[in-house]
Design a protein around this motif. Structure first.
Motif, short mmCIF file in Angstrom:
data_model
loop_
_atom_site.label_atom_id
_atom_site.label_comp_id
_atom_site.label_asym_id
_atom_site.label_seq_id
_atom_site.Cartn_x
_atom_site.Cartn_y
_atom_site.Cartn_z
N ALA A 109 0.84 -1.21 0.00
CA ALA A 109 0.00 0.00 0.00
C ALA A 109 0.87 1.26 0.00
N PHE A 110 1.95 1.23 0.79
CA PHE A 110 2.86 2.38 0.83
C PHE A 110 3.60 2.53 -0.50
N LEU A 111 4.05 1.42 -1.07
CA LEU A 111 4.71 1.46 -2.37
C LEU A 111 3.77 2.02 -3.43
N ARG A 112 2.51 1.62 -3.37
CA ARG A 112 1.51 2.12 -4.32
C ARG A 112 1.33 3.63 -4.16
N TRP A 113 1.27 4.10 -2.90
CA TRP A 113 1.16 5.54 -2.67
C TRP A 113 2.39 6.27 -3.21
N THR A 114 3.56 5.71 -3.00
CA THR A 114 4.79 6.31 -3.54
C THR A 114 4.67 6.42 -5.06
N GLY A 115 4.09 5.41 -5.67
CA GLY A 115 3.85 5.44 -7.10
C GLY A 115 2.89 6.53 -7.52
N TYR A 116 1.99 6.95 -6.61
CA TYR A 116 1.09 8.07 -6.92
C TYR A 116 1.91 9.31 -7.28
N ILE A 117 3.00 9.51 -6.56
CA ILE A 117 3.85 10.68 -6.83
C ILE A 117 4.43 10.57 -8.24
N LYS A 134 -4.38 -1.70 -21.57
CA LYS A 134 -5.29 -2.84 -21.83
C LYS A 134 -5.82 -3.47 -20.55
N ASP A 135 -5.06 -3.36 -19.45
CA ASP A 135 -5.48 -3.91 -18.17
C ASP A 135 -6.07 -2.84 -17.25
N HIS A 136 -6.16 -1.62 -17.76
CA HIS A 136 -6.64 -0.46 -16.98
C HIS A 136 -5.78 -0.20 -15.76
N CYS A 137 -4.48 -0.43 -15.89
CA CYS A 137 -3.53 -0.21 -14.79
C CYS A 137 -2.84 1.13 -14.98
N ALA A 138 -2.72 1.86 -13.88
CA ALA A 138 -1.94 3.10 -13.86
C ALA A 138 -0.49 2.74 -13.53
N TRP A 139 0.38 3.73 -13.62
CA TRP A 139 1.80 3.47 -13.35
C TRP A 139 2.01 2.95 -11.93
N HIS A 140 1.28 3.52 -10.96
CA HIS A 140 1.45 3.08 -9.57
C HIS A 140 0.97 1.64 -9.38
N ASP A 141 0.00 1.19 -10.19
CA ASP A 141 -0.41 -0.21 -10.16
C ASP A 141 0.71 -1.11 -10.66
N ARG A 142 1.34 -0.70 -11.72
CA ARG A 142 2.45 -1.49 -12.27
C ARG A 142 3.60 -1.56 -11.27
N LEU A 143 3.92 -0.42 -10.65
CA LEU A 143 5.01 -0.38 -9.69
C LEU A 143 4.75 -1.33 -8.52
N ALA A 144 3.55 -1.28 -7.96
CA ALA A 144 3.23 -2.08 -6.77
C ALA A 144 2.67 -3.46 -7.12
N GLN A 145 2.52 -3.74 -8.42
CA GLN A 145 1.94 -4.99 -8.90
C GLN A 145 0.56 -5.22 -8.29
N THR A 146 -0.27 -4.17 -8.42
CA THR A 146 -1.65 -4.23 -7.96
C THR A 146 -2.57 -3.94 -9.14
N ARG A 147 -3.85 -4.07 -8.88
CA ARG A 147 -4.85 -3.68 -9.87
C ARG A 147 -6.10 -3.25 -9.14
#
Length: 154
Positions: A109-117, A134-147
């Motif tokens: 969650a913290f890594l994802r927030w860091t990706g928000y920046i 194509k997966d509707h992922c933002a950069w912070h999703d890719r960084l934190a491997q979330t969706r």
């Protein structure tokens, strides 16, 4: 490593509305807290010294920016780690999960927030990316491997 394609991925519109709701909530909290801090600071400066205003203004700007960053970090990290949903995501019926559809850890969650920046700095390009990905992922999703998926699908 790529996040797998999922037909239940939240669309850009739902994500954008959820983020807008979260920003409105955070702005209201931040403004309220800063009115309290400003009132306290002004009540402490009983004897106005003209040259003392510059350090006071400088401190005010630093505290304003630091509290803005801390409040956003705390809000997004805490909500995503606890339930995968901020208030905006709850309203929009979407949630953040890992690639394996698991709850995100506080570290993720913290890594994802860091990706928000990182997503925000270049003209919010990282957020806008989810509209064309194509997966509707933002950069912070890719960084934190979330969706972000529909909440009822998890």
């Amino acid at each position: 490593m790529s996040v797998p394609v999922n037909i239940n991925s939240a669309r850009f519109g739902a994500r954008a509305v959820a983020l807008a709701i979260d920003f409105i909530i955070l702005a209201a909290i931040h403004i309220f807290l800063f009115f309290l801090i400003t009132g306290w600071l002004l009540s402490e400066v009983v004897h106005f010294v003209p040259l003392a205003i510059l350090p006071l203004l400088s401190a005010y700007v630093v505290v304003f920016l630091a509290s803005f960053i801390f409040l956003h970090m705390f809000y997004f990290t805490l909500f995503h780690a606890l339930s995968g949903q901020t208030i905006g995501k709850m309203i929009m019926g979407i949630r953040v999960v890992t690639r394996g559809n698991k709850q995100v850890s506080p570290a993720v969650a913290f890594l994802r927030w860091t990706g928000y920046i990182l997503s925000f700095v270049p003209l919010a390009s990282g957020f806008l990316w989810s509209a064309v990905d194509k997966d509707h992922c933002a950069w912070h999703d890719r960084l934190a491997q979330t969706r972000v998926v529909s909440a009822e699908m998890t």
